[in-house]
Design an enzyme around this catalytic site. Sequence first.
Site, PDB file in Angstrom:
ATOM      1  N   HIS A   1      35.877  39.658  34.767  1.00  0.00           N
ATOM      2  CA  HIS A   1      37.306  39.350  34.853  1.00  0.00           C
ATOM      3  C   HIS A   1      38.010  39.275  33.506  1.00  0.00           C
ATOM      4  O   HIS A   1      39.234  39.188  33.458  1.00  0.00           O
ATOM      5  CB  HIS A   1      37.538  38.014  35.573  1.00  0.00           C
ATOM      6  CG  HIS A   1      37.161  36.822  34.738  1.00  0.00           C
ATOM      7  ND1 HIS A   1      35.875  36.390  34.601  1.00  0.00           N
ATOM      8  CD2 HIS A   1      37.911  35.985  33.975  1.00  0.00           C
ATOM      9  CE1 HIS A   1      35.840  35.341  33.804  1.00  0.00           C
ATOM     10  NE2 HIS A   1      37.065  35.071  33.400  1.00  0.00           N
TER      11      HIS A   1
HETATM   12  C1  UD1 Z   1      42.113  32.891  33.190  1.00  0.00           C
HETATM   13  C2  UD1 Z   1      41.889  32.534  31.725  1.00  0.00           C
HETATM   14  C3  UD1 Z   1      40.494  32.985  31.313  1.00  0.00           C
HETATM   15  C4  UD1 Z   1      39.440  32.410  32.232  1.00  0.00           C
HETATM   16  C5  UD1 Z   1      39.790  32.716  33.678  1.00  0.00           C
HETATM   17  C6  UD1 Z   1      38.822  32.014  34.595  1.00  0.00           C
HETATM   18  C7  UD1 Z   1      43.909  32.618  30.338  1.00  0.00           C
HETATM   19  C8  UD1 Z   1      44.644  33.382  29.307  1.00  0.00           C
HETATM   20  N1  UD1 Z   1      42.839  33.229  30.873  1.00  0.00           N
HETATM   21  O1  UD1 Z   1      42.052  34.298  33.303  1.00  0.00           O
HETATM   22  O2  UD1 Z   1      40.227  32.537  29.983  1.00  0.00           O
HETATM   23  O3  UD1 Z   1      38.201  32.990  31.903  1.00  0.00           O
HETATM   24  O4  UD1 Z   1      41.111  32.269  33.974  1.00  0.00           O
HETATM   25  O5  UD1 Z   1      38.719  32.625  35.842  1.00  0.00           O
HETATM   26  O6  UD1 Z   1      44.291  31.519  30.640  1.00  0.00           O
HETATM   27  N2  UD1 Z   1      45.346  35.615  40.390  1.00  0.00           N
HETATM   28  C9  UD1 Z   1      45.458  35.600  41.753  1.00  0.00           C
HETATM   29  N3  UD1 Z   1      45.012  34.462  42.397  1.00  0.00           N
HETATM   30  C10 UD1 Z   1      44.498  33.403  41.753  1.00  0.00           C
HETATM   31  C11 UD1 Z   1      44.383  33.456  40.359  1.00  0.00           C
HETATM   32  C12 UD1 Z   1      44.807  34.575  39.681  1.00  0.00           C
HETATM   33  O7  UD1 Z   1      45.929  36.545  42.389  1.00  0.00           O
HETATM   34  O8  UD1 Z   1      44.147  32.406  42.395  1.00  0.00           O
HETATM   35  C13 UD1 Z   1      45.857  36.791  39.664  1.00  0.00           C
HETATM   36  C14 UD1 Z   1      47.132  36.406  38.880  1.00  0.00           C
HETATM   37  O9  UD1 Z   1      48.277  36.505  39.664  1.00  0.00           O
HETATM   38  C15 UD1 Z   1      47.127  37.398  37.754  1.00  0.00           C
HETATM   39  C16 UD1 Z   1      45.629  37.644  37.516  1.00  0.00           C
HETATM   40  O10 UD1 Z   1      44.952  37.209  38.674  1.00  0.00           O
HETATM   41  O11 UD1 Z   1      47.702  38.603  38.127  1.00  0.00           O
HETATM   42  C17 UD1 Z   1      45.131  36.907  36.279  1.00  0.00           C
HETATM   43  O12 UD1 Z   1      45.294  35.486  36.401  1.00  0.00           O
HETATM   44  P1  UD1 Z   1      45.480  34.574  35.085  1.00  0.00           P
HETATM   45  O13 UD1 Z   1      45.429  33.162  35.465  1.00  0.00           O
HETATM   46  O14 UD1 Z   1      46.636  35.048  34.277  1.00  0.00           O
HETATM   47  O15 UD1 Z   1      44.233  34.934  34.176  1.00  0.00           O
HETATM   48  P2  UD1 Z   1      42.683  35.054  34.548  1.00  0.00           P
HETATM   49  O16 UD1 Z   1      42.281  36.473  34.386  1.00  0.00           O
HETATM   50  O17 UD1 Z   1      42.397  34.384  35.821  1.00  0.00           O
HETATM   51  N1  UDP Z   2      32.389  30.823  39.931  1.00  0.00           N
HETATM   52  C1  UDP Z   2      32.550  30.460  41.263  1.00  0.00           C
HETATM   53  N2  UDP Z   2      32.792  31.460  42.175  1.00  0.00           N
HETATM   54  C2  UDP Z   2      32.862  32.776  41.825  1.00  0.00           C
HETATM   55  C3  UDP Z   2      32.691  33.114  40.455  1.00  0.00           C
HETATM   56  C4  UDP Z   2      32.477  32.108  39.534  1.00  0.00           C
HETATM   57  O1  UDP Z   2      32.467  29.286  41.616  1.00  0.00           O
HETATM   58  O2  UDP Z   2      33.087  33.617  42.712  1.00  0.00           O
HETATM   59  C5  UDP Z   2      32.155  29.744  38.948  1.00  0.00           C
HETATM   60  C6  UDP Z   2      30.963  29.964  38.060  1.00  0.00           C
HETATM   61  O3  UDP Z   2      29.775  29.531  38.688  1.00  0.00           O
HETATM   62  C7  UDP Z   2      31.334  29.125  36.842  1.00  0.00           C
HETATM   63  C8  UDP Z   2      32.831  29.282  36.756  1.00  0.00           C
HETATM   64  O4  UDP Z   2      33.255  29.715  38.054  1.00  0.00           O
HETATM   65  O5  UDP Z   2      31.027  27.749  37.069  1.00  0.00           O
HETATM   66  C9  UDP Z   2      33.152  30.309  35.724  1.00  0.00           C
HETATM   67  O6  UDP Z   2      34.478  30.654  35.805  1.00  0.00           O
HETATM   68  P1  UDP Z   2      35.031  32.063  35.339  1.00  0.00           P
HETATM   69  O7  UDP Z   2      33.933  33.037  35.212  1.00  0.00           O
HETATM   70  O8  UDP Z   2      36.160  32.373  36.233  1.00  0.00           O
HETATM   71  O9  UDP Z   2      35.690  31.705  33.920  1.00  0.00           O
HETATM   72  P2  UDP Z   2      35.108  31.606  32.434  1.00  0.00           P
HETATM   73  O10 UDP Z   2      33.943  30.689  32.437  1.00  0.00           O
HETATM   74  O11 UDP Z   2      34.810  32.974  31.959  1.00  0.00           O
HETATM   75  O12 UDP Z   2      36.284  31.055  31.684  1.00  0.00           O
END
Ligand code: UD1
Ligand code: UDP
Length: 360
Positions: A209
């Site tokens: 992601h």
């Molecule tokens: C964010 C964090 C990243 C972290 C990740 C964990 C920032 C800059 N990035 O990235 O460091 O590793 O969370 O998972 O804060 N979206 C949905 N539904 C949701 C959540 C997100 O559709 O429940 C979509 C959003 O609308 C957007 C995209 O996913 O289009 C990205 O979401 P965003 O929260 O901006 O960043 P992440 O890639 O989730």
């Molecule tokens: N995780 C989860 N369900 C999923 C994928 C990840 O519960 O489908 C958990 C994972 O076990 C870990 C956390 O989410 O505890 C990691 O989050 P993510 O990879 O989104 O973010 P990052 O750690 O890279 O910021």
Amino acid sequence: MRKILTIIGARPQFIKASVVSRAFSETNNINEIILHTGQHFDANMSEIFFDQLRIPRPNYLLDIHGGTHGQMTGRMLSAIEEVLLTERPDCVVVYGDTNSTLAGALAAAKLHIPVAHIEAGLRSFNMQMPEEINRILTDRVSNILFCPTVSATENLKKEGYPFIAANGLTQHIELVGDVMQDAAILFANKAVRPDDFAVETDFILTTLHRAENTDSPARLKNIIDALNRAHHEIAPVVLPLHPRTRKLIEQQGIELKVHTIDPVGYLEMLWLLNHSSLVLTDSGGVQKEAFFFGKACVTMRDQTEWVELIEVGANTLVGAESQRILHAVADNLNRVVIDEQKLYGGGKAAQRIANIIQNF
Ligand code: UD1
Ligand code: UDP
């Protein structure tokens, strides 16, 4: 009684906060207020963690998500400030390196409210990553820097920390261990098999992601190409697909030929980790969780903040090149790794954090 305001918003922060929140509730003198920015909002990216991990419902749910980084962070900054002015907490607690982290830390620091940063000191040394910008700025304005690893404390010292924080006090650097290990230990025996999960054994658990991979069409295509080939030639690839990645794959019309599932809850994720033969990821948290479950990890990034996993040979960095990914997957499948040095503190981080905060 100390009033602590916790700011969370993204999936990994719910998991981290679950153990710290428990530790706060076990003290007699911490009253915790929870603010959820709304950054993650799908039921399987947010609510499921509150249900499964019994995190208290947020007192404030801001419903701020989407837009550019500036828009998201700016809207959060302004809305969080309003809550802080109403609540006037003794301390604000933020986690990790997301936009919610930075907005929370900045809003508090500008009001001279002490900030505690959990997961301080981590560095990838890649300033193009949004996470690196967020964590560096958050560290700089925090009062208590809760470091998960020795290398995180060393990073801070090399950068000249401790400084004076916004409220005029000298910063504290505290090596406490990693709250994600606390969570893995606490919930391991509650792991559940995902519904309708058809893959039996020897699968490669994959997550993908990070912006550096998903927002680059070339990197995304190379990675998906490697996943498709690994699934066909090496072992089934199981991919709980993050909404960001799903959108971008659809937009670019890339064909994904692996076992894709919706994002799962933490308890299902623990089951998948425990039953996998290898972890292939670009996640920060999942790199460590592979290690906690004795699995080798192949990381599709050019740097990692969790350098000790590379040093002990548990994790291999492969970037986003198809051939490198495939070689590393083949070489590491079913390889067992052992935590001989208790690299992440052994599961007591949340308790240490609660003790320090209640006496701060
Ligand atoms: C964010 C964090 C990243 C972290 C990740 C964990 C920032 C800059 N990035 O990235 O460091 O590793 O969370 O998972 O804060 N979206 C949905 N539904 C949701 C959540 C997100 O559709 O429940 C979509 C959003 O609308 C957007 C995209 O996913 O289009 C990205 O979401 P965003 O929260 O901006 O960043 P992440 O890639 O989730
Ligand atoms: N995780 C989860 N369900 C999923 C994928 C990840 O519960 O489908 C958990 C994972 O076990 C870990 C956390 O989410 O505890 C990691 O989050 P993510 O990879 O989104 O973010 P990052 O750690 O890279 O910021």
